[in-house]
Write an enzyme that holds these catalytic residues in place. Structure first.
Site, PDB file in Angstrom:
ATOM      1  CG  ASP A   1      -2.016   1.076   1.108  1.00 41.65           C
ATOM      2  OD1 ASP A   1      -2.136   1.698   0.037  1.00 41.65           O
ATOM      3  OD2 ASP A   1      -2.714   1.301   2.112  1.00 41.65           O
TER       4      ASP A   1
ATOM      5  CG  ASP B   1       0.193   0.067   5.798  1.00 35.64           C
ATOM      6  OD1 ASP B   1      -0.792   0.821   5.683  1.00 35.64           O
ATOM      7  OD2 ASP B   1       0.152  -1.139   5.525  1.00 35.64           O
TER       8      ASP B   1
ATOM      9  NE  ARG C   1      -3.765   5.194   0.427  1.00 34.10           N
ATOM     10  CZ  ARG C   1      -3.612   4.951  -0.863  1.00 34.10           C
ATOM     11  NH1 ARG C   1      -3.642   5.938  -1.716  1.00 34.10           N
ATOM     12  NH2 ARG C   1      -3.441   3.729  -1.308  1.00 34.10           N
ATOM     13  CG  ASN C   2      -0.075   4.405   3.657  1.00 38.96           C
ATOM     14  OD1 ASN C   2      -0.706   4.728   4.656  1.00 38.96           O
ATOM     15  ND2 ASN C   2      -0.509   3.483   2.823  1.00 38.96           N
TER      16      ASN C   2
END
Length: 114
Positions: free
Chosen positions: A13, A31, A17-18
């Protein structure tokens, strides 16, 4: 990402945004699972009861639900594109359920981000 790959850790992921920036302006990959709460529109269930960030996932992972360090390389590339476009969402007009078909059909998916 090199650090994670050397230790055979697969992130699954990777996206802006992480990422967080520390006091020394170094970007740190995280994460913390808050992204799913803060960015619910980035995650989609494709019928297998698993929410995935479809616009950041490489074709082979979308189709086979298998992740490798090369999958993270694809997501890293998409994340760099996000940073260069000041946070735009990749494939913003694409239906998440059509991403696999789209990636199969384009001549060079590495160039076709938006």
């Amino acid at each position: 990402m090199t650090y994670l790959a050397r230790r055979e850790v697969i992130h699954k992921d990777l996206a802006s945004r992480n990422c967080v920036i520390d006091d020394t302006l170094q970007v740190k990959i995280t994460d913390n699972a808050l992204s799913r709460d803060l960015f619910p529109m980035d995650y989609h269930c494709l019928g297998d009861n698993e929410n995935r960030p479809v616009q950041w996932v490489v074709l082979e992972s979308l189709v086979n639900n298998e992740f490798f360090s090369a999958s993270d390389v694809w997501a890293f590339r998409v994340m760099l594109w996000e940073l260069m476009t000041l946070g735009q969402t990749p494939y913003v007009d694409m239906d998440p359920f059509e991403m696999a078909v789209y990636l199969k059909d384009v001549n060079d998916p590495a160039v076709q981000l938006s």
